[in-house]
Design a protein around this motif. Sequence first.
Motif, PDB file in Angstrom:
ATOM      1  N   HIS A 279       0.833  -1.208   0.000  1.00 57.55           N
ATOM      2  CA  HIS A 279       0.000   0.000   0.000  1.00 57.55           C
ATOM      3  C   HIS A 279       0.864   1.253   0.000  1.00 57.55           C
ATOM      4  O   HIS A 279       0.551   2.235  -0.687  1.00 57.55           O
ATOM      5  N   ALA A 280       1.944   1.250   0.756  1.00 58.91           N
ATOM      6  CA  ALA A 280       2.858   2.395   0.782  1.00 58.91           C
ATOM      7  C   ALA A 280       3.523   2.576  -0.579  1.00 58.91           C
ATOM      8  O   ALA A 280       3.778   3.706  -1.005  1.00 58.91           O
TER       9      ALA A 280
ATOM     10  N   GLN B 178       3.203  10.515   5.493  1.00 59.72           N
ATOM     11  CA  GLN B 178       1.943  10.991   6.064  1.00 59.72           C
ATOM     12  C   GLN B 178       1.109   9.834   6.604  1.00 59.72           C
ATOM     13  O   GLN B 178       0.311  10.017   7.526  1.00 59.72           O
ATOM     14  N   SER B 179       1.282   8.642   6.039  1.00 60.69           N
ATOM     15  CA  SER B 179       0.480   7.481   6.443  1.00 60.69           C
ATOM     16  C   SER B 179       1.290   6.371   7.094  1.00 60.69           C
ATOM     17  O   SER B 179       0.725   5.494   7.742  1.00 60.69           O
ATOM     18  N   TYR B 180       2.600   6.380   6.888  1.00 59.44           N
ATOM     19  CA  TYR B 180       3.462   5.324   7.408  1.00 59.44           C
ATOM     20  C   TYR B 180       4.623   5.923   8.188  1.00 59.44           C
ATOM     21  O   TYR B 180       5.017   7.055   7.951  1.00 59.44           O
TER      22      TYR B 180
ATOM     23  N   LYS C 223       1.956   1.232   9.222  1.00 62.33           N
ATOM     24  CA  LYS C 223       0.899   2.246   9.091  1.00 62.33           C
ATOM     25  C   LYS C 223       0.748   2.978  10.417  1.00 62.33           C
ATOM     26  O   LYS C 223       0.811   2.384  11.476  1.00 62.33           O
ATOM     27  N   LYS C 224       0.576   4.294  10.338  1.00 57.59           N
ATOM     28  CA  LYS C 224       0.394   5.120  11.546  1.00 57.59           C
ATOM     29  C   LYS C 224      -0.955   4.855  12.172  1.00 57.59           C
ATOM     30  O   LYS C 224      -1.906   4.517  11.548  1.00 57.59           O
TER      31      LYS C 224
END
Length: 77
Positions: free
Chosen positions: A20-21, A62-64, A76-77
């Motif tokens: 996904h990243a 921003q997401s990881y 993932k954050k």
Amino acid sequence: MPYKSNATLLDNVKNVLPAHAQDIYRAAFNNAWEEYKDSKLRQEDNSREETAHKVAWGAVKQSYRKGPEESGEWVKK
């Protein structure tokens, strides 16, 4: 040089980021590649490619986040 698929990403991207990243990275890179084709829009003397990579890593972050140093995995954050 936009990326057509995650398989074509640089090794230092596809070997460390989850799928996904990688999707996020590729989309951000490709968008930045188009957005910053005019050198007047780039900061300092960065090349188009360098700018696109910076934007792509920023989008991923921003997401990881990078996990504990021992594992070095992106989570993932």
